[in-house]
Design a protein around this motif. Structure first.
Motif, PDB file in Angstrom:
ATOM      1  N   ARG A   1      25.755 -12.562  29.981  1.00 48.36           N
ATOM      2  CA  ARG A   1      26.595 -11.708  29.302  1.00 48.36           C
ATOM      3  C   ARG A   1      26.130 -11.442  27.751  1.00 48.36           C
ATOM      4  NH1 ARG A   1      32.963 -13.547  28.759  1.00 48.36           N
ATOM      5  NH2 ARG A   1      33.720 -12.193  27.106  1.00 48.36           N
ATOM      6  N   ARG A   2      25.660 -12.399  27.191  1.00 48.47           N
ATOM      7  CA  ARG A   2      25.089 -12.082  25.692  1.00 48.47           C
ATOM      8  C   ARG A   2      23.913 -11.151  26.124  1.00 48.47           C
ATOM      9  NH1 ARG A   2      23.275 -17.113  22.572  1.00 48.47           N
ATOM     10  NH2 ARG A   2      25.210 -17.835  22.746  1.00 48.47           N
ATOM     11  N   ASN A   3      23.104 -11.709  26.890  1.00 49.97           N
ATOM     12  CA  ASN A   3      21.836 -10.725  26.784  1.00 49.97           C
ATOM     13  C   ASN A   3      22.105  -9.306  27.209  1.00 49.97           C
ATOM     14  OD1 ASN A   3      20.498 -13.429  26.174  1.00 49.97           O
ATOM     15  ND2 ASN A   3      19.964 -13.464  28.563  1.00 49.97           N
ATOM     16  N   ILE A   4      22.740  -8.967  28.119  1.00 50.53           N
ATOM     17  CA  ILE A   4      23.058  -7.714  28.490  1.00 50.53           C
ATOM     18  C   ILE A   4      23.893  -6.973  27.291  1.00 50.53           C
ATOM     19  CG2 ILE A   4      24.577  -6.193  29.946  1.00 50.53           C
ATOM     20  CD1 ILE A   4      24.052  -8.266  32.256  1.00 50.53           C
ATOM     21  N   LEU A   5      24.701  -7.489  26.831  1.00 53.49           N
ATOM     22  CA  LEU A   5      25.634  -6.872  25.643  1.00 53.49           C
ATOM     23  C   LEU A   5      24.629  -6.636  24.523  1.00 53.49           C
ATOM     24  CD1 LEU A   5      28.886  -8.462  25.756  1.00 53.49           C
ATOM     25  CD2 LEU A   5      28.232  -6.311  26.710  1.00 53.49           C
ATOM     26  N   GLU A   6      23.598  -7.420  24.027  1.00 56.70           N
ATOM     27  CA  GLU A   6      22.769  -7.549  23.011  1.00 56.70           C
ATOM     28  C   GLU A   6      21.316  -6.616  23.225  1.00 56.70           C
ATOM     29  OE1 GLU A   6      21.528 -11.211  21.822  1.00 56.70           O
ATOM     30  OE2 GLU A   6      23.669 -11.945  20.732  1.00 56.70           O
ATOM     31  N   ARG A   7      21.008  -6.439  24.580  1.00 52.39           N
ATOM     32  CA  ARG A   7      19.878  -5.751  24.846  1.00 52.39           C
ATOM     33  C   ARG A   7      19.945  -4.509  25.759  1.00 52.39           C
ATOM     34  NH1 ARG A   7      18.832  -9.807  22.751  1.00 52.39           N
ATOM     35  NH2 ARG A   7      18.999 -11.693  23.764  1.00 52.39           N
ATOM     36  N   GLY A   8      21.048  -4.458  26.545  1.00 52.08           N
ATOM     37  CA  GLY A   8      21.495  -3.396  27.227  1.00 52.08           C
ATOM     38  C   GLY A   8      20.858  -3.132  28.556  1.00 52.08           C
ATOM     39  N   HIS A   9      20.280  -4.103  29.219  1.00 51.73           N
ATOM     40  CA  HIS A   9      19.492  -3.901  30.322  1.00 51.73           C
ATOM     41  C   HIS A   9      19.694  -5.124  31.174  1.00 51.73           C
ATOM     42  CE1 HIS A   9      16.047  -4.408  27.782  1.00 51.73           C
ATOM     43  NE2 HIS A   9      15.861  -5.427  28.344  1.00 51.73           N
ATOM     44  N   PHE A  10      19.415  -5.095  32.465  1.00 56.02           N
ATOM     45  CA  PHE A  10      19.383  -6.215  33.597  1.00 56.02           C
ATOM     46  C   PHE A  10      18.816  -5.708  34.857  1.00 56.02           C
ATOM     47  CE2 PHE A  10      23.734  -4.627  33.996  1.00 56.02           C
ATOM     48  CZ  PHE A  10      23.799  -4.857  35.309  1.00 56.02           C
ATOM     49  N   VAL A  11      18.367  -6.801  35.448  1.00 61.98           N
ATOM     50  CA  VAL A  11      18.111  -6.562  36.998  1.00 61.98           C
ATOM     51  C   VAL A  11      18.966  -7.492  37.864  1.00 61.98           C
ATOM     52  CG1 VAL A  11      16.282  -6.541  38.521  1.00 61.98           C
ATOM     53  CG2 VAL A  11      15.576  -5.899  36.422  1.00 61.98           C
ATOM     54  N   ALA A  12      19.570  -6.818  38.907  1.00 61.77           N
ATOM     55  CA  ALA A  12      20.413  -7.307  39.739  1.00 61.77           C
ATOM     56  C   ALA A  12      19.821  -7.574  41.161  1.00 61.77           C
ATOM     57  CB  ALA A  12      21.764  -6.738  39.973  1.00 61.77           C
ATOM     58  N   HIS A  13      19.446  -9.084  41.604  1.00 63.51           N
ATOM     59  CA  HIS A  13      18.770  -8.909  42.862  1.00 63.51           C
ATOM     60  C   HIS A  13      19.858  -9.101  43.924  1.00 63.51           C
ATOM     61  CE1 HIS A  13      15.666  -9.661  39.785  1.00 63.51           C
ATOM     62  NE2 HIS A  13      14.936  -9.250  40.611  1.00 63.51           N
ATOM     63  N   ILE A  14      19.390  -9.070  45.451  1.00 62.51           N
ATOM     64  CA  ILE A  14      20.253  -9.250  46.408  1.00 62.51           C
ATOM     65  C   ILE A  14      19.083 -10.404  46.922  1.00 62.51           C
ATOM     66  CG2 ILE A  14      21.184  -8.847  48.549  1.00 62.51           C
ATOM     67  CD1 ILE A  14      22.643  -7.553  46.398  1.00 62.51           C
ATOM     68  N   ALA A  15      19.622 -11.702  46.909  1.00 59.34           N
ATOM     69  CA  ALA A  15      19.062 -13.050  47.575  1.00 59.34           C
ATOM     70  C   ALA A  15      19.092 -13.038  48.854  1.00 59.34           C
ATOM     71  CB  ALA A  15      19.437 -14.146  46.662  1.00 59.34           C
ATOM     72  N   HIS A  16      18.505 -13.718  49.629  1.00 60.80           N
ATOM     73  CA  HIS A  16      18.600 -14.096  51.078  1.00 60.80           C
ATOM     74  C   HIS A  16      18.510 -15.341  51.307  1.00 60.80           C
ATOM     75  CE1 HIS A  16      14.100 -13.342  50.077  1.00 60.80           C
ATOM     76  NE2 HIS A  16      14.011 -14.249  51.082  1.00 60.80           N
ATOM     77  N   ARG A  17      18.570 -15.723  52.546  1.00 59.96           N
ATOM     78  CA  ARG A  17      18.867 -16.957  53.153  1.00 59.96           C
ATOM     79  C   ARG A  17      17.961 -18.162  52.597  1.00 59.96           C
ATOM     80  NH1 ARG A  17      20.434 -18.707  58.480  1.00 59.96           N
ATOM     81  NH2 ARG A  17      20.881 -16.436  58.919  1.00 59.96           N
ATOM     82  N   GLU A  18      16.667 -17.776  52.697  1.00 54.58           N
ATOM     83  CA  GLU A  18      15.705 -18.768  52.168  1.00 54.58           C
ATOM     84  C   GLU A  18      15.725 -18.942  50.734  1.00 54.58           C
ATOM     85  OE1 GLU A  18      14.510 -16.679  55.755  1.00 54.58           O
ATOM     86  OE2 GLU A  18      14.748 -16.008  53.760  1.00 54.58           O
ATOM     87  N   MET A  19      16.468 -18.315  49.795  1.00 60.71           N
ATOM     88  CA  MET A  19      16.692 -18.411  48.446  1.00 60.71           C
ATOM     89  C   MET A  19      17.945 -19.262  47.902  1.00 60.71           C
ATOM     90  SD  MET A  19      15.130 -14.758  47.208  1.00 60.71           S
ATOM     91  CE  MET A  19      13.836 -15.019  46.220  1.00 60.71           C
ATOM     92  N   MET A  20      19.107 -19.564  48.742  1.00 67.21           N
ATOM     93  CA  MET A  20      20.153 -20.234  48.487  1.00 67.21           C
ATOM     94  C   MET A  20      19.796 -21.527  47.606  1.00 67.21           C
ATOM     95  SD  MET A  20      22.785 -20.128  51.754  1.00 67.21           S
ATOM     96  CE  MET A  20      21.643 -20.685  52.779  1.00 67.21           C
ATOM     97  N   GLU A  21      19.090 -22.095  47.651  1.00 69.11           N
ATOM     98  CA  GLU A  21      18.868 -23.274  46.917  1.00 69.11           C
ATOM     99  C   GLU A  21      18.445 -23.075  45.290  1.00 69.11           C
ATOM    100  OE1 GLU A  21      19.367 -26.799  47.593  1.00 69.11           O
ATOM    101  OE2 GLU A  21      19.820 -26.427  49.729  1.00 69.11           O
TER     102      GLU A  21
END
Length: 185
Positions: A56-76
């Motif tokens: 939250r802090r990072n997005i409000l201060e720097r104005g950008h982010f990357v949202a990923h859709i993770a899959h089964r092998e990435m749950m851990e």
């Protein structure tokens, strides 16, 4: 309420800590909001001690982010990245996950995720202890492994994407049977 609004997609969000390190954290209060302009929404709370979460802090201060859709092998890895750390302690460095450039966007994307959205802060609202953050999607990455052409249109093969969904407590959901019903045209 959280355990009844299920399944919820999980956004694995990469943001800039501002000190040459990257933050990586999952959020399941996440959804698409609008297609024109293309917007996604994240709802981000606070750390257990009441501090604002780093994403939250990072997005409000720097104005950008990357949202990923993770899959089964990435749950851990998704679960491990939810640990509350001090600001600047990089979950990405701890995880050992690789990143790659994301076109001309300021932030990289995770190499192994099959979908990623490069977003700029569009708007945010404080609602109670939560911040609802709207991100304008500037670029989308879709792996060739999940992209199929159907009647001249790009279609994502949901089974090949194999996304994880948040349920409640320590539980995640996976895609089961996929049912196709033709919509009226």
């Amino acid at each position: 309420m959280i355990q009844t609004l299920i399944p919820r997609p999980v956004a694995w969000v990469l943001s800039d800590n501002g000190d040459n390190s990257l933050n990586l954290a999952p959020f399941s209060y996440f959804s698409g909001v609008c297609s024109d302009p293309p917007l996604i929404m994240l709802s981000i709370g606070k750390k257990p001690g009441g501090e604002i979460k780093d994403t939250r802090r990072n997005i409000l201060e720097r104005g950008h982010f990357v949202a990923h859709i993770a899959h089964r092998e990435m749950m851990e890895g998704v679960t491990a990245s939810s640990a509350p750390l001090i600001h600047g302690d990089s979950e990405l460095e701890r995880s050992g996950l690789a990143t790659t450039e994301f076109g001309d966007f300021a932030l990289p994307r995770l190499c192994d995720c099959r979908v990623a959205y490069a977003c700029e802060l569009y708007e945010h609202h404080e609602i109670g202890a939560q911040a609802v953050i709207y991100g304008r999607v500037r670029q989308i990455y879709i792996s060739d492994d999940i992209a199929v052409e159907n009647e001249g249109r790009l279609q994502v093969d949901a089974k090949a994407l194999d996304p994880i969904a948040r349920l409640g407590g320590d539980d995640y959901g996976l895609l089961g049977e996929v049912v196709t019903i033709k919509r009226p045209r």
